[in-house]
Each structure stands twice: as structure tokens, then as C-alpha cells.
Design a protein around this motif. Structure first.
Motif, short mmCIF file in Angstrom:
data_model
loop_
_atom_site.label_atom_id
_atom_site.label_comp_id
_atom_site.label_asym_id
_atom_site.label_seq_id
_atom_site.Cartn_x
_atom_site.Cartn_y
_atom_site.Cartn_z
N LYS A 6 0.82 -1.21 0.00
CA LYS A 6 0.00 0.00 0.00
C LYS A 6 0.85 1.25 0.00
O LYS A 6 0.41 2.32 -0.42
CB LYS A 6 -0.98 -0.03 1.17
CG LYS A 6 -0.45 0.41 2.51
CD LYS A 6 -1.61 0.42 3.49
CE LYS A 6 -1.39 1.27 4.72
NZ LYS A 6 -0.14 1.17 5.42
N GLU A 10 0.39 4.80 -2.03
CA GLU A 10 0.48 6.13 -1.42
C GLU A 10 1.47 7.00 -2.17
O GLU A 10 1.23 8.19 -2.41
CB GLU A 10 0.88 6.00 0.06
CG GLU A 10 -0.32 5.62 0.92
CD GLU A 10 0.08 5.05 2.26
OE1 GLU A 10 1.29 4.99 2.55
OE2 GLU A 10 -0.82 4.65 3.02
N LEU A 22 -6.77 8.14 1.93
CA LEU A 22 -6.91 7.40 3.19
C LEU A 22 -6.13 6.09 3.09
O LEU A 22 -6.06 5.48 2.02
CB LEU A 22 -8.38 7.09 3.45
CG LEU A 22 -9.27 8.28 3.75
CD1 LEU A 22 -10.71 7.84 3.81
CD2 LEU A 22 -8.86 8.92 5.06
N PRO A 23 -5.56 5.68 4.20
CA PRO A 23 -4.82 4.40 4.17
C PRO A 23 -5.72 3.23 3.78
O PRO A 23 -5.28 2.30 3.11
CB PRO A 23 -4.31 4.23 5.60
CG PRO A 23 -4.68 5.45 6.35
CD PRO A 23 -5.46 6.37 5.48
N GLU A 24 -7.00 3.33 4.19
CA GLU A 24 -7.91 2.23 3.84
C GLU A 24 -8.09 2.18 2.32
O GLU A 24 -8.15 1.11 1.73
CB GLU A 24 -9.28 2.41 4.51
CG GLU A 24 -9.26 2.31 6.02
CD GLU A 24 -8.89 3.61 6.67
OE1 GLU A 24 -9.45 4.64 6.30
OE2 GLU A 24 -7.98 3.60 7.54
N ALA A 25 -8.19 3.37 1.75
CA ALA A 25 -8.38 3.42 0.31
C ALA A 25 -7.18 2.81 -0.40
O ALA A 25 -7.32 2.05 -1.36
CB ALA A 25 -8.56 4.86 -0.15
N LEU A 27 -5.26 0.61 0.76
CA LEU A 27 -5.30 -0.83 1.01
C LEU A 27 -6.28 -1.51 0.05
O LEU A 27 -6.06 -2.62 -0.41
CB LEU A 27 -5.73 -1.06 2.46
CG LEU A 27 -5.17 -2.30 3.13
CD1 LEU A 27 -3.67 -2.29 3.08
CD2 LEU A 27 -5.67 -2.37 4.56
N MET A 28 -7.37 -0.80 -0.23
CA MET A 28 -8.35 -1.36 -1.16
C MET A 28 -7.84 -1.32 -2.60
O MET A 28 -8.13 -2.21 -3.40
CB MET A 28 -9.66 -0.57 -1.08
CG MET A 28 -10.38 -0.65 0.23
SD MET A 28 -11.08 -2.27 0.46
CE MET A 28 -12.52 -2.11 -0.57
N GLN B 110 -6.46 -11.66 2.12
CA GLN B 110 -5.19 -12.06 2.70
C GLN B 110 -5.11 -13.58 2.87
O GLN B 110 -4.13 -14.21 2.49
CB GLN B 110 -5.02 -11.38 4.04
CG GLN B 110 -3.59 -11.19 4.39
CD GLN B 110 -3.43 -9.95 5.25
OE1 GLN B 110 -4.39 -9.23 5.54
NE2 GLN B 110 -2.21 -9.69 5.64
#
Lengths: 547, 667
Positions: A6, A10, A22-25, A27-28, B110
Motif C-alpha cells: 500500500k 500512497e 486514506l490508508p484504507e483506500a 489498502l483497497m 489475505q
């Protein structure tokens, strides 16, 4: 999870100006990015296959992006496949070699040659099932690694791009430097300046481009100037300096250099005047050879074996001149004790028999020949002597662990002077078994007793033998002597303890028995051949064994 | 079992299945008759039921369960009896991929990845390419988007399994109560149980590829009748007849009819044909001692004759005469009489050569480049007739020097994308090219000009091929269709749809009634040109099919793939006769010799290989007995000098032409 971390997402987001991802984004997005990349690659591979290629190019990826209605990536010229470089220290990290180009250079550069136009060439791949042996066909019976195709340029002129031999460009300074060194070497008039030059050769960085020129120069001059002693000596000095230079990578040129060096070692005649001390040159070259072997022997395994083969051949050929024998002996001796033991000592007896008539001033009237013979004899003696010295030095420390172990109570004394202590203990220990050996082994024992008798004459002998390089032997023997003095005083103490240990020691001694026996025999043999002259090489502690 | 526990399970189950309202109702119900439950009497005492309930109430979402169950099943399968092991192991692969896709589908990315990586080794050997595709699937949306995954999800896999293995499997699943595995197996695998001993491990090609719902369909389709015979009244026929009777016109009709009836009968009973052929040959050999021509042709297996379903173009008499002349002079090839190979090497292509094509007489060579250009060389003009190539080389030198500054080829410009394929019409007067710009263009080699631009495909057109008689041509594209065109219409006449991925290559059957297409979905299909229906599906390749060739007698087909495997197919049974292994890189090109006894293959590994296909077809009956002994029938390998072989063509006189671009060695 996804092979795209991720963090990558970024970083990409930041690079296109999205700062509030967003970190979640991220990650997705990561798995989707991986999927899309795989999809593009799948299409790109299809494009590659249909272009009948087996390497992927930027054009294929563009084609794949086109198929997916994505704008292609501009700026990658499709001039063949990309060259990737591996990032040092990372397993799977590659990057393209992107050099910076000066605008000025590009503008001022001459126009490149127009690419050659496509042509078609026809030849028989096979005639009724048999491949004709013509240059257009791959060599028969060879599983061909794609080799450079040179036929076409012979035949049709430069139809394909020919890779010309690389022009080696030397800077003006280097050219001058080389000329100067060459002049100095040839002129021999200014020894002081030449010494300076040698120092420069041995230490300066940036001389590497000159190495091929120097090797060429040396090879040429050695073959041409065998009569010029001083020149040869100078050349060998240059070789040594080059070897010493830490910035020079001489390995690729060793094969060119070695013949010249070996020539200086075993050539029949080096220099034409009587005054030329060619012995010295041979000695010096021998150290050079040993240096080369030591440094590159483990990289080129055949180096030493080939060298020793040449030298042994020179030594064992009775037709060769004595000077050549001398060079060969010196060369072998410089390679170490094992070489001497295996190659010289095994041939020592017959050789000496051959040498004997030459040594006798009565029989050999030619004074020059006689002198040469003695020179060879001296070299042999030196080699054999150093070898036996080394050999005898090996075996005393062997049983040392056990006395250490047993002496734990007296630990302090041992720690203060462990070496001398060990020596003394060993000598005292060794004495009894050695004596036993003498009594049991009939003939051997007799001989060893025989040669123990002249021991007191040791000092006179050393003085008398002028052929021996005194400097090298002297310090060790004096050390040994002092050692011996000390050991004698200690022996008294040690023997007391020694009695108790004798039984345990027996087992260990049994192991080294054979070694000792071998050394003893060797010593005996050498003594037979050399008489007292060998004795200075034998450490006095060992000598005491035979007392 | 404690009633409260049961209630708990029921509640959990209802919640999990999303029956929220009924869960509420259930809860209220519980409150009402708190403790005094009467319905619980029967199922509390039934251990089976409680187990079942427990297994249902356990959260099925638990991703670790997949791994556990799968690894249990796996270790069980690996430890099973040797005799049945391979059958049981075959079950593992579909279970594996469906477990993975279930995990992905439920969003456990995962765990899915971990699961995939820990077990992929088991299946890599056989299913490497599929695994590579599936590896990228990481989100539920990908599953829906990717056709491969979709087809896997929607269809059941057929697995042939013997009765005992099946029993073993079911016993295991029931004993261990792995409802998860049972569910997957029930949902995605269709067992075809047969009685008797299990099959040997080697002969299940079908087990190798899982191609969605194909298997059924393929089996069904492959039942259809095809007439693979040659066209009646073909030139070869005529040649035979002119050899026999000086005036071939006399009584032609009658004899033809009789011949045809006979042949049709034969076509219908293919099984017997081999033996009848042999007899026929013997007879002929016995009779025709004096007639040289007859004897020669008798070595060619007399294929049955069929009528053309297309209106074929009329051939001019001159062309006909020249072809007849060629056929008369044809060199008979066999495993002892090898052909000569003339090689055209392209130099200075700068990695841009995408395709090459050689005309039927070898005099014209066309090449398509990635810069959208097409270049045509007239080898006769250059002074290199194929028959005197060596002499010609000196001539070329002069020629090139003489024409310095002028191009030695004809440059055809018109496409706006890489040219992927080119094909000459049989007489060599037209050239067709297909390109990434989705068009097909027709060029005249006489006028050196573009005549027609055929638009119809929506994506790059990978391949185009003229029919053996000209006029018609077939094309195939990234849009997963193959299309039939005629030169005089700008719309396609037929569209063949059915492949699950790109259609990569196309080839005409010698009788013009069928075309074969090879695809990235690893299958080859045979289509009826008249109806546009798929009549055969050939399953067995493990990677993208790159080249196709039809035997001159119309009975066999060869296909070469990305891995270097060539497969020989029997068209009537849709079975692979034998895989020809030997190449270690893409097989770009295949060609049968004029009488069908040799197959030539050109590959990216810089070799031309010759294969003896007569022996391979003869040995089909003996194949069951000695499985592997006849696998390798490579006769010769001709290595080139770092030149991948792009195109091959047997001329009518059986001279083999090959073409390729000299590639610089990778430095």
C-alpha cells in the motif's frame, strides 16, 4: 496480501497530487492495481506473441493499453527490449539505466547513420534433408548458442549492423606516462628516477588503462632483450610494481605476463656479459612467481600446476643448462615447502648423483661450469633445508593441547610463556619415544645415532658454507638456541610432571608417530646426501632430540 | 444436548443467513415458551442432527476453515491407495481453485493469498498457466470481471472416476463431516462414475484442462458428422485421371459418381477405413505395375470425395495447367526422402518483423512490420529462383550493387497499426494483410496497390488466410470471433463466435467446407463454413495455440502452441493422435508436405523440424499397447543461425520454403 504494497499506492497518489488518500483506500486499491497490471501484461504478452517475438517490448505494452482503451504511455521509444539493471543488494529490484544527456552534446553530435534497410537473403537450409556446411547455416552438430552472424558482412558488405572492434581511447597524459616509463626502462641511465617510477607504478590509481600496453611492452622486450641483463631486471621490477598496485586488476593479463616472467626465471642465458649477476635476477623472479601464485592461485587453479610442471620439466631435463636448473629450483622453492617436498626432495637423490661430477673441481675443468654447479647445489641445499626446517617445526606443537589440559593447576606459568613452555615440555616428552624408536628400528636408529654425533660442530659449519643465505636462517636459529638454553633449565621441572603423564601421552604420541617417523627419515636422508651442511636448518631443540 | 445450546445454534444460523426477521420471531418464541420447549425432544437425541446443526451454525465465514479442510483432504488423498491416488488427486485441483475463489469472493483476500501460495506447488506442473491467471484475482469484483474465473464458477467440472475411488471419497467426506469440502465438490464437480478398475494415470488428457462447461458441450459437438474428404474433381484427381486415360473427359461423370458413392460410404464408417485402405493399396500395387503415375499416387491415401458447399471460383486454364505441371513434377517425400529447404533470412528488421508469408510457388515473400508497412520481395526478380538459390546469391550481389539506392522490394503502405498477418492468394496475384488497426486490406501484387479495405472486426485482427481456391478468406481477431469473407464483399459472410478468448490463428480445410481456429483459451475449434456452426472442439493444449496446419488429405490437423508442443488431431474423432514434443519455444508455423507424409514445424527456438506423420497415423491402433514408444517421431532438426522461423511453405513440387528474421543475439 497483494504484491503491490500500500506504500506504493500512497507514493503514486502523492506523485499525481492526491495528498489526502486514506490508508484504507490505498489498502483497497492495492489488490486492484495488481489485477490491472496482470491484465495489461496478459494482453501485452498476446501482442508480443503475434509480433512473433519472445521478448516483451514497450510497444507491446502500448498495444495492450490500446486494447483496453487506455491511453498508452508516451516517451518510451521502441528500440528493442529494455535493458534492466539489478539494484545491488536487492533481490528483485530492477531499474532502467536512464542516463542524463546534455543538450549540447545531442545538438552537436553528428547525425547518426541512417539505419540499414531491410533486406532478404536466401540460402539452402538443407538439400534433400542434409544441411550443407555453408557459413549461412549454424555449425553442424553444435547446439548453437546464438552467435554473432558474420557471414553477411563478408558477402554483401555491411548489410547488418556490425559491431566494430572497440577503439581503446587513451588520454594524452596516460600516453605520455607510458612513453616516459618505457624510455626509462630502456635507457637504464637514471636508476634513481627509475626507482621513483616504480613507486609510482606500484601506488598510483588510474593506471589501469595502461595495463594491456605494459603487458605487451614487457612481453615484447623480454623476447627481444634476453641479452640485456639490466633491461630484464628493470622489466621484472615493473612487473612487481604492477602486481603491487592495489588499483590495478591484472588478472586478465596474467596469461600474457606469465611467459615473460617464466622466461626470466629459467632461460638458458640472461645477459651477455660475465659480470651480469643473472643469479640475482632469477632469485628476484622466483619471488615474483611465488607472489603471483599466492595471489591468483586460488582463482586460477591450473596456474600453479602449470607453472610447476614447466619448472619440473626444466629441472629434470639433463640436457638443460645448469643455469636453467638453478632457476627452476629457485622457482619451486619460492612456491613453498610442500612443493619442495613433493617435487624436489623426491627427485633429489638421482639429481645429486648427476650433479656430483660437475661439483668436483678435478673432473670439471671448466671453472664457470664448476661454479654454476655449486650454485645449483647451494640452491638445492637451501630449498631442502628450509623444507626440513619447516617440517620439524610443525610437529612439536601437536601434542600441546594435552599438556595444557593436564597443567591446569599450573595455569599461570603456562599462560605467561606458553610457547616456550610447550616447546620444552614437548622436547622432554618426545625424547623418550624417540629413543624407543631408535632402539626398535634397527637401521634407522643406527643412522640417526650416527648423525647426532657431529652436532657440536654446527657453528663452524654454518660459517663455512658461504652459499647459504645467512640472514634468513640466522635469526631463527639464534632464537632456537636461546630457547634451548631456557628449556634445559625447565626440563628438570618438567620431567617430574612428565613421568605421570607419560601414559596418557602415549596415545597422542601414537597419532603423531608416523609424522615424526617421516620427518626423521627425511632428515636422515637429507643428512646422507648433504652431510653436515644440512644441520644449520635444523632447529636446535629438535637437534637435542637426537642427542 | 442442551436445549439452550440448540437455541443458540439456531439463532446463530438464522442470523448468519440473514433471516433477521425470523431470528426475531424465533427469539420472541423463545421468550414465550421459556424452557418448556416440546419440539426439542426428538432432535436432542439424534446425534447426527446435532452434528449437522453444529456444522451449520459454525460460522461458515471462517476463512481458516478452508485451509484446514483442504489440507486435511489433501493429506488424505496423498496417503490413499496408489491405485486410486491419481483419480483422487485429480479432484484436488477443482477443489483448490474453488476454495480460493470462495475465499476471494468472501473478501478474505489475505487468507486467500496465503491459501493459494501454500498449495499452488501441487498443481503448478499441470495447471501453471491457469494458476498464473487466477493469482491476480484479489477482489470479488475481479471474479465477476474475468471470463476465465466466471466460466469456472458457473460450470461444473467433469471428472471420470471409478466406483471405488468415488466411494472412498464420499466415505471420507462423511466421516470427517467436512461439509465445506462436500459443498464445494457437490457444487462444482460432476462425477462420471464408471465401474471397474481405475484408468491409468497417463491417458487422461481431458483431466488436464478445465475449460468451464466445455467438456459436455465439446462432447456433444464432437458427435456431429463431418465430411473431411477432399473435393471431388480436384486437380489431383484430374492428374490421376490424365495419367490413366489420355482423354480425361470421356466417361468422367459416371466414374465420378460411382467413386463418390463409394467414398461416402467409406466416410460414414471411418473405423473400418484403415483396413480397407490397406487392402485397396495392396490391390493397386498389385495391378498397377506398369502404370508409373498410378503407382506413385497410390501411395497417397485415397481420401473420400465430397462436394463443395461453397460456390468456388473458376480457375483459368493457364493456372490449372501450371498447377498440373507442378503436381506432375512433385518430388515424393517420405521418411527416407527428405525435402530441400530454402531459407529466406530477413536482415536489418530492427525487431520490427511481425509476420512473413511465402506464395505457393515460393517466388513472392511478403512481410508485415510493426511500423504498419508491408514489404513484398519478388525473389524471381532479384535473380534467386528458389531452385537455384546458391547460384542466385552471386547474382544478388550484383543486383544489390547495381540497384544501389533503389529498394529491392515493393513497399505497401496503408495500415495504421502493426501488421500481424499476410497471405497470398493461391495464384499469387493478391495479397491480404491484417493489422492492429482492426482492418484487413487486399492488395494486388501486379498493381502494387491497395484494392479493398475490409472493416468488420472491432479489435486487432491476428490472422487472415486465403482459402485453398482463393476468393474466400477467413480472419480471426482479439474480439474472439473468426469471420469468413469473400473478396467482392466488404461485409463478412459468416461470423464464428464461441471461443472464450482471443482467436489467434485460422486455417482452411483443404475442401473449403471447414475452417479451424486456434485460440488463447487453449482449444482448437473446427467450424462449418456454410452454417457457421462449431463442429469440433479439440481440447488438450496447455497454452495458447499459435499455428495450425491441415493435412492435404483433409483427415488430420496439426496445431502448435506457445510451449513448443505440436498436437496431431484426427478430425473425425476430435482426438489427439499424438503430441509431438521437441521444440522448446513457440511454434510459429506448421506445414504439411504435398502428399501429407511429412510435417514441418518452425519455431522461435531457431529450428525447423521435420516430423514423420505417416508412421504416427499408422500406429494409432497400436498406440494403446505401446503408449510412449511412438511419441517421438522427429526426423530431422535443422538449426538456423539465430533466426526464429516465422513462416513455412511447401511448394507444389514439395520444396520447403522457410522465412525468418535474423535476430541479434541477446548480449
Amino acid at each position: 496480501m497483494s504484491i503491490v504494497p500500500k506504500e506504493t499506492i500512497e507514493v503514486i497518489a502523492q506523485s499525481i497530487g492526491i495528498t489526502n488518500l486514506l490508508p484504507e483506500a490505498a489498502l483497497m486499491l492495492a489488490p486492484d492495481v495488481e489485477y490491472r497490471v496482470r491484465e495489461i501484461m496478459q494482453e501485452a504478452i498476446k501482442c508480443m506473441r503475434h509480433s512473433k517475438r519472445t521478448t516483451l517490448t514497450a510497444a507491446d505494452v502500448d498495444g495492450a493499453l490500446n486494447l483496453r482503451n487506455v491511453e498508452p504511455i508516451y516517451g518510451f521509444a521502441s528500440g528493442g527490449p529494455f535493458r534492466f539493471r539489478k539494484a545491488i543488494g536487492h533481490r528483485d529490484l530492477f531499474y532502467t539505466d536512464d542516463r542524463e544527456v546534455e543538450f549540447k552534446d545531442v545538438i552537436e553530435a553528428p547525425l547518426p547513420k541512417a539505419p540499414l534497410d531491410t533486406e532478404i537473403v536466401c540460402h539452402w537450409l538443407a538439400i534433400e534433408g542434409v544441411q550443407p556446411a555453408i557459413p549461412e547455416n549454424a555449425p553442424l552438430e553444435v547446439i548453437r548458442a546464438p552467435a554473432e552472424n558474420k557471414i553477411h558482412e563478408q558477402k554483401d558488405g555491411p548489410l547488418i549492423d556490425v559491431r566494430l572492434p572497440v577503439k581503446h581511447v587513451l588520454s594524452r597524459e596516460l600516453q605520455l606516462y607510458f612513453q616516459k616509463i618505457a624510455e626509462l626502462t630502456m635507457s637504464k641511465s637514471n636508476p634513481a628516477l627509475f626507482k621513483e617510477a616504480l613507486v609510482s607504478l606500484a601506488s598510483d590509481s588510474g593506471l589501469h588503462p595502461l595495463v594491456p600496453y605494459f603487458t605487451n611492452f614487457i612481453a615484447d622486450e623480454v623476447s627481444r632483450g634476453l641479452n640485456d641483463f639490466q633491461l630484464l631486471f628493470n622489466l621484472m621490477h615493473i612487473v612487481r610494481s604492477l602486481l603491487q598496485n592495489p588499483h590495478i586488476h591484472i588478472e586478465p593479463y596474467l596469461h600474457q605476463l606469465m611467459p615473460s616472467v617464466v622466461t626470466c626465471l629459467v632461460s638458458r642465458k640472461l645477459g651477455n656479459r660475465f659480470a651480469d649477476n643473472h643469479w640475482e635476477l632469477r632469485d628476484f623472479t622466483a619471488t615474483l612467481v611465488a607472489l603471483i601464485c599466492k595471489r591468483y592461485g586460488n582463482v586460477y587453479i591450473t596456474l600453479q600446476s602449470r607453472l610447476t610442471k614447466t619448472l619440473v620439466n626444466a629441472l629434470l631435463d639433463p640436457k638443460k643448462a645448469l643455469t636453467q636448473h638453478y632457476g627452476a629450483i629457485q622457482g619451486l622453492a619460492a612456491l613453498g615447502h610442500n612443493v619442495v617436498r613433493l617435487l624436489i626432495l623426491s627427485n633429489l637423490e638421482p639429481y645429486l648423483r648427476l650433479l656430483e661430477p660437475e661439483l668436483d673441481a678435478e673432473k670439471q675443468k671448466n671453472q664457470m661450469k664448476n661454479y654454476e654447479a655449486w650454485r645449483v647445489y647451494g640452491a638445492l641445499l637451501h630449498a631442502a633445508g628450509l623444507c626440513i626446517h619447516d617440517r620439524l617445526k610443525i610437529f612439536p606443537p601437536l601434542p600441546s593441547p594435552s599438556p595444557n589440559f593436564l597443567h591446569k593447576g599450573k595455569g599461570k606459568i603456562i599462560n605467561t610463556e606458553p610457547h616456550k613452555r610447550k616447546l620444552s615440555i614437548d622436547s622432554s616428552e618426545n625424547r623418550s619415544p624417540q629413543k624407543r624408536l631408535i632402539t626398535t628400528d634397527g637401521p634407522d636408529g643406527l643412522q640417526s645415532q650416527e648423525h647426532t654425533s657431529p652436532a657440536p660442530m654446527q657453528v663452524d659449519d654454518t660459517m663455512g658454507n658461504d652459499n647459504l643465505p645467512q640472514n634468513s636462517v640466522q635469526p631463527s636459529s639464534s632464537e632456537q638456541a636461546s630457547d634451548a638454553n631456557e628449556s634445559k633449565s625447565r626440563n628438570v621441572k618438567a620431567i617430574e610432571g612428565g613421568k605421570g603423564r607419560a601414559i596418557t601421552m602415549k596415545a597422542i604420541l601414537g597419532q603423531i608417530w608416523k609424522d615424526d617417523l617421516d620427518s626423521g627419515r627425511l632428515l636422515v636422508k637429507l643428512h646422507e646426501l648433504y652431510g653436515e651442511r644440512i644441520l644449520p636448518f635444523i632447529p636446535s631443540t629438535e637437534m637435542s632430540i637426537f642427542l | 444436548m442442551d436445549p439452550e445450546l440448540v437455541d443458540e445454534f439456531v439463532r446463530g444460523y438464522l442470523k448468519k443467513k440473514g433471516f433477521n426477521s425470523s431470528a426475531k420471531a424465533f427469539e420472541e418464541d423463545l421468550h414465550h415458551n421459556n424452557g418448556s420447549s416440546f419440539s426439542s425432544i426428538d432432535y436432542h437425541n439424534d446425534p447426527e442432527l446435532t452434528k449437522l446443526i453444529r456444522s451449520f451454525s459454525q460460522s461458515k465465514d471462517d476463512p481458516t476453515q478452508y485451509r484446514e479442510c483442504y489440507s486435511k483432504l489433501r493429506s488424505w488423498a496423498y496417503n490413499s491407495l496408489d491405485l486410486y491416488k491419481h483419480e483422487l488427486l485429480r479432484v484436488m485441483y477443482p477443489v483448490f481453485i474453488h476454495c480460493y475463489m470462495d475465499l476471494v469472493g468472501k473478501g478474505h483476500t489475505q487468507e486467500a493469498r496465503a491459501f493459494f501460495n501454500s498449495f499452488r506447488k501441487d498443481h503448478e506442473m499441470i495447471h501453471l498457466r491457469d494458476l498464473q491467471k487466477l493469482e491476480g484475482v484479489l477482489a470479488p469484483s475481479h471474479l465477476e470481471e474475468m471470463e476465465f474465473a466466471c466460466s469456472l464458477r458457473q460450470s461444473k467440472v467433469n471428472i471420470k472416476i471409478c466406483q471405488y475411488s468415488y466411494d472412498l471419497l464420499l466415505q471420507y467426506l462423511h466421516r470427517t463431516e467436512s461439509t465445506l469440502m462436500l459443498g464445494i465438490i457437490n457444487e462444482h464437480i460432476n462425477f462420471q462414475v464408471y465401474s471397474g478398475q481405475p484408468n491409468s494415470a497417463s491417458d487422461d488428457i481431458e483431466a488436464v484442462t478445465i475449460v468451464g462447461s466445455f467438456q459436455d458441450k465439446a462432447n456433444h459437438i464432437n458427435q456431429k458428422e463431418i465430411q473431411w474428404g477432399l473435393l471431388e474433381d480436384s486437380l489431383e484427381d484430374r492428374l490421376e485421371k490424365t495419367g490413366l486415360l489420355s482423354d480425361s473427359e470421356k466417361g468422367q461423370g459416371e466414374s465420378k459418381d460411382g467413386d463418390m458413392d463409394d467414398s461416402k460410404k467409406r466416410a460414414s464408417e471411418i473405423g473400418k477405413q484403415g483396413s480397407s485402405l490397406k487392402k485397396l493399396k495392396k490391390d493397386k500395387a498389385g495391378n498397377a505395375t506398369a502404370k508409373v503415375v498410378r503407382q506413385e499416387t497410390s501411395t497417397v491415401s485415397p481420401a473420400p470425395r465430397v462436394k463443395s458447399e461453397l460456390a468456388l471460383p473458376v480457375m483459368s486454364t493457364e493456372v490449372e495447367q501450371s498447377i498440373l505441371e507442378d503436381l506432375r513434377n512433385r518430388v515424393q517425400l517420405s521418411s527416407v526422402a527428405m525435402p530441400s529447404v530454402s531459407f529466406y533470412t530477413f536482415v536489418n528488421t530492427h525487431n520490427g518483423l511481425n509476420c512473413a508469408s511465402i506464395s505457393h510457388d515460393g517466388s513472392l515473400v511478403a512481410s508485415g512490420f510493426s511500423d504498419s508497412s508491408i514489404k513484398v520481395w519478388d525473389m524471381a526478380k532479384i535473380g534467386q529462383a528458389g531452385s537455384c538459390a546458391l547460384q542466385g546469391e552471386n547474382d544478388t550481389n550484383d543486383q544489390i550493387v547495381g540497384t544501389n539506392g533503389r529498394r529491392s522490394y515493393t513497399l505497401l503502405l496503408g495500415h495504421s497499426g502493426p501488421v500481424y498477418s499476410a497471405t497470398f492468394s493461391p495464384p499469387g496475384d493478391f495479397l491480404l494483410s491484417s493489422s492492429a488497426d482492426t482492418t484487413i486490406r487486399l492488395w494486388s501484387t501486379k498493381l502494387n496497390a491497395n484494392l479493398v479495405c475490409y472493416k468488420g472486426h472491432n479489435y486487432p485482427v491476428w490472422d487472415v488466410q486465403f482459402s485453398p481456391f482463393g476468393h474466400y478468406f477467413a480472419s480471426c481477431s482479439h474480439d474472439r470471433t473468426a469471420r469468413i469473407w469473400s473478396m467482392d464483399r466488404i461485409q463478412p459472410l459468416r461470423i464464428m463466435a464461441g471461443h472464450l478468448s482471443d482467436v489467434d490463428c485460422v486455417q482452411w480445410h483443404p475442401n473449403c467446407n471447414y475452417i479451424a481456429t486456434g485460440s488463447s483459451d487453449k482449444t482448437v475449434r473446427l467450424w462449418d463454413v456454410q452454417t457457421g456452426e462449431c463442429v469440433r472442439i479439440f481440447i488438450g493444449h496447455r497454452s495458447m495455440v499459435l499455428s495450425l496446419a491441415m493435412s492435404p488429405d483433409g483427415r488430420y490437423m496439426a496445431s502448435g502452441d506457445e510451449d513448443g508442443t505440436i498436437m496431431m488431431w484426427d478430425l473425425s474423432t476430435a482426438r489427439c493422435i499424438t503430441p509431438l514434443m521437441g521444440h522448446n519455444s513457440c511454434v510459429w508455423s506448421l506445414a504439411y508436405s504435398g502428399e501429407g507424409s511429412l510435417l514441418a514445424s518452425g519455431s522461435a527456438d531457431c529450428t525447423v523440424k521435420l516430423w514423420d506423420v505417416t508412421s504416427s497415423t499408422k500406429l494409432t491402433k497400436a498406440e494403446e499397447k505401446n503408449g510412449n514408444s511412438n511419441r517421438l517421431r522427429s526426423l530431422r532438426t535443422f538449426p538456423t543461425k539465430s533466426t526464429p522461423v516465422h513462416a513455412l511453405r511447401f511448394s507444389r513440387r514439395n520444396l520447403l520454403f522457410a522465412a525468418g528474421a535474423l535476430s541479434k543475439p541477446a548480449s
